[in-house]
Design a protein around this motif. Structure first.
Motif, PDB file in Angstrom:
ATOM      1  N   VAL A   1      78.117  49.617  57.515  1.00 31.46           N
ATOM      2  CA  VAL A   1      79.501  48.917  57.074  1.00 31.46           C
ATOM      3  C   VAL A   1      79.945  48.448  58.255  1.00 31.46           C
ATOM      4  CG1 VAL A   1      81.868  50.149  56.236  1.00 31.46           C
ATOM      5  CG2 VAL A   1      79.415  51.087  55.477  1.00 31.46           C
ATOM      6  N   SER A   2      80.410  47.454  57.966  1.00 32.95           N
ATOM      7  CA  SER A   2      80.911  46.547  59.303  1.00 32.95           C
ATOM      8  C   SER A   2      82.814  46.084  59.089  1.00 32.95           C
ATOM      9  CB  SER A   2      79.646  45.888  59.595  1.00 32.95           C
ATOM     10  OG  SER A   2      80.295  45.085  60.919  1.00 32.95           O
ATOM     11  N   GLY A   3      83.195  46.097  59.310  1.00 32.05           N
ATOM     12  CA  GLY A   3      84.955  45.249  59.189  1.00 32.05           C
ATOM     13  C   GLY A   3      85.667  45.110  60.043  1.00 32.05           C
ATOM     14  N   GLY A   4      86.329  44.929  59.942  1.00 32.76           N
ATOM     15  CA  GLY A   4      87.574  43.845  61.295  1.00 32.76           C
ATOM     16  C   GLY A   4      88.629  43.620  61.386  1.00 32.76           C
ATOM     17  N   ALA A   5      88.748  42.181  61.698  1.00 34.98           N
ATOM     18  CA  ALA A   5      89.862  41.647  61.046  1.00 34.98           C
ATOM     19  C   ALA A   5      90.449  40.869  63.098  1.00 34.98           C
ATOM     20  CB  ALA A   5      92.318  41.912  61.250  1.00 34.98           C
ATOM     21  N   ALA A   6      91.311  39.425  62.619  1.00 36.15           N
ATOM     22  CA  ALA A   6      90.962  38.383  63.949  1.00 36.15           C
ATOM     23  C   ALA A   6      92.889  37.832  63.512  1.00 36.15           C
ATOM     24  CB  ALA A   6      90.054  36.827  63.574  1.00 36.15           C
ATOM     25  N   ILE A   7      93.164  37.957  64.998  1.00 40.14           N
ATOM     26  CA  ILE A   7      94.586  37.919  64.703  1.00 40.14           C
ATOM     27  C   ILE A   7      94.425  36.777  65.397  1.00 40.14           C
ATOM     28  CG2 ILE A   7      96.938  38.233  66.473  1.00 40.14           C
ATOM     29  CD1 ILE A   7      95.926  41.350  66.057  1.00 40.14           C
ATOM     30  N   LEU A   8      95.537  35.548  64.703  1.00 42.95           N
ATOM     31  CA  LEU A   8      95.075  33.748  65.707  1.00 42.95           C
ATOM     32  C   LEU A   8      96.887  33.956  66.032  1.00 42.95           C
ATOM     33  CD1 LEU A   8      93.436  31.959  63.056  1.00 42.95           C
ATOM     34  CD2 LEU A   8      93.204  33.056  65.083  1.00 42.95           C
ATOM     35  N   ALA A   9      97.242  33.378  67.125  1.00 38.86           N
ATOM     36  CA  ALA A   9      98.754  32.594  67.604  1.00 38.86           C
ATOM     37  C   ALA A   9      98.897  31.945  67.646  1.00 38.86           C
ATOM     38  CB  ALA A   9      98.802  33.648  68.293  1.00 38.86           C
ATOM     39  N   VAL A  10      98.756  31.165  67.384  1.00 31.69           N
ATOM     40  CA  VAL A  10      99.009  29.419  67.712  1.00 31.69           C
ATOM     41  C   VAL A  10     100.524  29.042  67.206  1.00 31.69           C
ATOM     42  CG1 VAL A  10      98.911  26.857  65.910  1.00 31.69           C
ATOM     43  CG2 VAL A  10      97.997  29.276  65.067  1.00 31.69           C
TER      44      VAL A  10
ATOM     45  N   PRO B   1      91.473  40.195  58.118  1.00 33.50           N
ATOM     46  CA  PRO B   1      90.310  41.076  57.924  1.00 33.50           C
ATOM     47  C   PRO B   1      89.252  40.492  57.051  1.00 33.50           C
ATOM     48  CG  PRO B   1      91.743  40.864  55.899  1.00 33.50           C
ATOM     49  CD  PRO B   1      92.462  39.607  56.415  1.00 33.50           C
ATOM     50  N   PHE B   2      88.287  40.961  57.703  1.00 32.05           N
ATOM     51  CA  PHE B   2      86.468  40.955  57.214  1.00 32.05           C
ATOM     52  C   PHE B   2      85.998  42.492  56.896  1.00 32.05           C
ATOM     53  CE2 PHE B   2      87.383  40.004  61.449  1.00 32.05           C
ATOM     54  CZ  PHE B   2      86.054  40.721  61.855  1.00 32.05           C
ATOM     55  N   GLY B   3      85.092  42.585  56.094  1.00 35.42           N
ATOM     56  CA  GLY B   3      84.872  43.797  55.733  1.00 35.42           C
ATOM     57  C   GLY B   3      83.151  43.450  54.830  1.00 35.42           C
ATOM     58  N   TYR B   4      81.750  44.349  54.936  1.00 31.54           N
ATOM     59  CA  TYR B   4      81.022  43.796  54.825  1.00 31.54           C
ATOM     60  C   TYR B   4      80.097  45.795  54.457  1.00 31.54           C
ATOM     61  CZ  TYR B   4      81.524  40.023  56.499  1.00 31.54           C
ATOM     62  OH  TYR B   4      82.159  38.111  56.650  1.00 31.54           O
ATOM     63  N   TRP B   5      79.965  45.465  54.071  1.00 32.88           N
ATOM     64  CA  TRP B   5      78.708  46.489  53.247  1.00 32.88           C
ATOM     65  C   TRP B   5      76.967  46.837  52.950  1.00 32.88           C
ATOM     66  CZ3 TRP B   5      75.607  47.690  49.231  1.00 32.88           C
ATOM     67  CH2 TRP B   5      74.769  49.089  48.983  1.00 32.88           C
ATOM     68  N   SER B   6      76.100  47.233  53.816  1.00 30.19           N
ATOM     69  CA  SER B   6      74.656  46.238  53.113  1.00 30.19           C
ATOM     70  C   SER B   6      73.779  47.793  53.557  1.00 30.19           C
ATOM     71  CB  SER B   6      74.090  45.366  54.324  1.00 30.19           C
ATOM     72  OG  SER B   6      74.091  45.747  55.345  1.00 30.19           O
ATOM     73  N   THR B   7      72.000  47.470  52.731  1.00 27.99           N
ATOM     74  CA  THR B   7      71.546  48.351  52.490  1.00 27.99           C
ATOM     75  C   THR B   7      69.959  48.383  52.231  1.00 27.99           C
ATOM     76  OG1 THR B   7      71.029  50.972  51.643  1.00 27.99           O
ATOM     77  CG2 THR B   7      71.521  49.313  50.778  1.00 27.99           C
ATOM     78  N   PRO B   8      69.811  48.353  52.502  1.00 24.85           N
ATOM     79  CA  PRO B   8      68.098  47.976  52.489  1.00 24.85           C
ATOM     80  C   PRO B   8      67.501  48.406  51.203  1.00 24.85           C
ATOM     81  CG  PRO B   8      67.381  48.906  54.224  1.00 24.85           C
ATOM     82  CD  PRO B   8      68.979  49.348  53.918  1.00 24.85           C
ATOM     83  N   ILE B   9      66.736  47.999  50.111  1.00 21.52           N
ATOM     84  CA  ILE B   9      66.318  48.722  49.386  1.00 21.52           C
ATOM     85  C   ILE B   9      64.538  48.856  48.982  1.00 21.52           C
ATOM     86  CG2 ILE B   9      65.495  48.684  46.828  1.00 21.52           C
ATOM     87  CD1 ILE B   9      68.546  48.820  47.392  1.00 21.52           C
ATOM     88  N   ASP B  10      63.974  48.822  50.614  1.00 20.19           N
ATOM     89  CA  ASP B  10      62.366  48.390  50.706  1.00 20.19           C
ATOM     90  C   ASP B  10      61.937  47.954  51.730  1.00 20.19           C
ATOM     91  OD1 ASP B  10      62.125  46.105  49.906  1.00 20.19           O
ATOM     92  OD2 ASP B  10      61.399  47.253  47.605  1.00 20.19           O
ATOM     93  N   GLU B  11      60.698  47.710  52.207  1.00 17.27           N
ATOM     94  CA  GLU B  11      60.694  46.804  53.511  1.00 17.27           C
ATOM     95  C   GLU B  11      60.765  45.628  52.955  1.00 17.27           C
ATOM     96  OE1 GLU B  11      56.664  47.243  54.651  1.00 17.27           O
ATOM     97  OE2 GLU B  11      57.453  49.342  55.393  1.00 17.27           O
ATOM     98  N   ARG B  12      60.759  45.367  52.001  1.00 15.71           N
ATOM     99  CA  ARG B  12      61.421  43.408  51.735  1.00 15.71           C
ATOM    100  C   ARG B  12      63.001  43.184  50.776  1.00 15.71           C
ATOM    101  NH1 ARG B  12      56.838  40.598  51.724  1.00 15.71           N
ATOM    102  NH2 ARG B  12      55.189  41.366  51.938  1.00 15.71           N
TER     103      ARG B  12
ATOM    104  N   GLY C   1      80.064  41.762  50.356  1.00  8.82           N
ATOM    105  CA  GLY C   1      81.144  41.018  51.761  1.00  8.82           C
ATOM    106  C   GLY C   1      82.608  40.423  50.959  1.00  8.82           C
ATOM    107  N   PHE C   2      83.382  41.047  51.892  1.00  8.04           N
ATOM    108  CA  PHE C   2      85.028  41.072  51.470  1.00  8.04           C
ATOM    109  C   PHE C   2      85.637  39.160  52.528  1.00  8.04           C
ATOM    110  CE2 PHE C   2      88.960  41.261  52.623  1.00  8.04           C
ATOM    111  CZ  PHE C   2      90.026  41.328  51.978  1.00  8.04           C
ATOM    112  N   TYR C   3      85.928  38.782  52.538  1.00  7.68           N
ATOM    113  CA  TYR C   3      86.599  37.624  54.048  1.00  7.68           C
ATOM    114  C   TYR C   3      87.469  36.476  52.764  1.00  7.68           C
ATOM    115  CZ  TYR C   3      82.278  35.267  51.604  1.00  7.68           C
ATOM    116  OH  TYR C   3      81.820  34.379  51.201  1.00  7.68           O
ATOM    117  N   VAL C   4      88.019  35.949  54.265  1.00  7.25           N
ATOM    118  CA  VAL C   4      89.159  34.617  54.108  1.00  7.25           C
ATOM    119  C   VAL C   4      88.220  33.691  54.536  1.00  7.25           C
ATOM    120  CG1 VAL C   4      91.491  33.957  53.954  1.00  7.25           C
ATOM    121  CG2 VAL C   4      90.726  36.647  54.018  1.00  7.25           C
ATOM    122  N   PRO C   5      87.972  32.716  53.272  1.00  7.82           N
ATOM    123  CA  PRO C   5      87.107  30.843  54.013  1.00  7.82           C
ATOM    124  C   PRO C   5      88.408  29.850  54.213  1.00  7.82           C
ATOM    125  CG  PRO C   5      86.915  31.517  52.042  1.00  7.82           C
ATOM    126  CD  PRO C   5      87.554  32.666  52.302  1.00  7.82           C
ATOM    127  N   PHE C   6      88.952  30.433  53.318  1.00  5.44           N
ATOM    128  CA  PHE C   6      90.186  28.928  54.206  1.00  5.44           C
ATOM    129  C   PHE C   6      91.528  30.145  53.707  1.00  5.44           C
ATOM    130  CE2 PHE C   6      86.701  27.418  51.484  1.00  5.44           C
ATOM    131  CZ  PHE C   6      86.502  25.905  52.142  1.00  5.44           C
TER     132      PHE C   6
END
Length: 437
Positions: A81-90, A116-127, A133-138
């Motif tokens: 599980v990976s997540g976080g946020a970015a702060i922009l001051a313009v 904000p952004f957040g992700y989860w992933s898991t391998p099912i097998d070796e392949r 994923g959750f994110y803000v592209p625009f």
């Protein structure tokens, strides 16, 4: 006491003609610049931010590769599980202003933003691997002071797209992996302009507000090639997404003799542009890694747009509220980035990067809503891993635009001409936590 403004039929027709030109410009400017800030948001990962997003499609650093390259999930051998946020001051400074309108030019119209952004992933097998994923592209927020001299071309702008992406990836062989998934995208927008009707309306300026939203489907796909243990090459394609924004156009404080105040059901069709990201990652030795990448964005998608309003009275139709459209002059862009990382010890990894991102809008087409120009950025980052289960990524970036000239001419007396020079820069800070299990 204010003297009531009286007009004869010829003057009323003349003012309606003015209003038609002005409202057309407002609708066109608002609807088509909702996404046409020229640049997508890059803040989907702090681990990629440290190298100015160079190598994003060829390096699977963590589950944020769902956005960078879905095929990279096959390189993650544990669930995480990976997540976080970015702060922009313009910061934006306005100078050399020329306008017939009265008002101020304070600048610094972009409030501090948290992405904000957040992700989860898991391998099912070796392949086979899967993820979400959750994110803000625009996104865009531009809020000028109420007395801003250029308020007749854009006083307030807020647009945002939030994306949810289920993803699947498959390793075909030891060299090639593929991945992808659909994207569910939610688009919200609110835009405002003033009209200079004070001399016709007891000192009151007309306000035009457009609100709309829609949910639409797109997709992201990618492939990743491991030439050997040292070098990887990746390509990621983010599809266009077609929206039909539904909401309303609201006109308030217009002159009484025009009878245009009220809300009108509105629809706006637009496409956000597709992009193609390709990069190379090369490990020079056990400590040094280099990254080189480029991204093509098809901003020419922002060509002809049309805003359609329903329930418009005959007077409103005469004033141009029914249907308006215009051909724009956006062009496609190629951005580039280069970066490097250095493994200080098993716990600490240091990063740095540089990026160049040209604006897709020429001087003749630039607006006060999005006064962007060619952009450069430098970044620094670090990753701290106290153990194999956890990594904390942090990145800092400084971005600056070339001086941007805005020249917006007056199509009517309701939108006084405005020209100025904008100098913009920004500080960005991103933080991300990744936990593996």
């Amino acid at each position: 006491m204010h003297q009531k403004h009286c007009v004869n039929p010829e003057e009323s027709l003349h003012q309606q003609s003015w209003f038609k030109l002005a409202v057309s410009a407002v609708l066109i400017g608002s609807s088509t610049t909702a996404l046409a800030n020229g640049l997508t948001l890059n803040e989907q990962s702090a681990s990629s931010a440290g190298t100015a997003y160079a190598g994003r499609s060829s390096s699977a650093l963590d589950s944020s590769t769902i956005y960078g390259n879905p095929a990279g999930l096959t390189k993650l051998r544990r669930s995480e599980v990976s997540g976080g946020a970015a702060i922009l001051a313009v910061s934006d400074d306005i100078s050399d202003v020329r306008s017939n309108a009265s008002g101020t030019n304070k600048g610094d119209s972009v409030p501090t933003a948290v992405i904000p952004f957040g992700y989860w992933s898991t391998p099912i097998d070796e392949r086979l691997s899967v993820g979400l994923g959750f994110y803000v592209p625009f996104g865009l927020v531009n809020d000028y002071e109420s007395s801003f001299q250029g308020r007749y071309f854009g006083s307030y702008s807020k647009t945002r797209i939030i994306t949810l992406q289920p993803t699947i990836a498959y390793r075909i062989n030891e060299h090639l992996s593929i991945g992808g998934g659909p994207t569910l995208n939610r688009f919200d927008a609110k835009l405002q302009n003033n009209l200079a009707t004070g001399n016709l309306n007891n000192g009151k300026e007309t306000l035009v507000t457009i609100k709309g939203d829609d949910t639409a489907i797109g997709y992201n796909i990618g492939f990743l090639v491991d030439f050997n243990e040292a070098t990887s090459w990746g390509v990621t394609y983010h599809s266009k997404v077609s929206y039909k924004l539904k909401g309303h156009t609201e006109i308030s404080d217009s002159p009484d003799f025009l009878s245009l105040n009220g809300k009108y059901s509105a629809t706006v069709d637009l496409d956000t542009p597709e992009s193609l990201d390709t990069s190379i990652t090369h490990h020079f030795n056990d400590r040094w890694t280099g990254y080189l990448g480029t991204t093509w964005t098809r901003w020419s998608r922002l060509g002809k747009f049309e805003a359609s309003n329903s329930n418009v009275s005959p007077i409103g139709q005469a004033a141009g509220l029914g249907r308006v459209g215009e051909q724009l002059n956006w062009h496609d862009t190629w951005s580039t980035a280069v970066g490097a990382s250095y493994e200080l010890n098993p716990q600490w990894l240091l990063r740095a990067g540089f990026a160049y991102d040209p604006a897709p809008v020429r001087n003749a087409d630039r607006s006060v809503r999005i006064p962007v120009a060619n952009r450069k950025s430098v970044t620094l980052g670090a990753a701290y891993s106290p153990d194999t289960d956890m990594t904390i990524d942090v990145a800092y970036g400084y971005l600056w635009d070339s001086e941007a000239s805005v020249n917006q001419s007056s199509d009517s007396g309701l939108q006084p001409a405005y020209s100025a020079k904008f100098n913009s820069s920004a500080h960005g800070l991103a933080l991300q936590l990744t936990y593996r299990y």
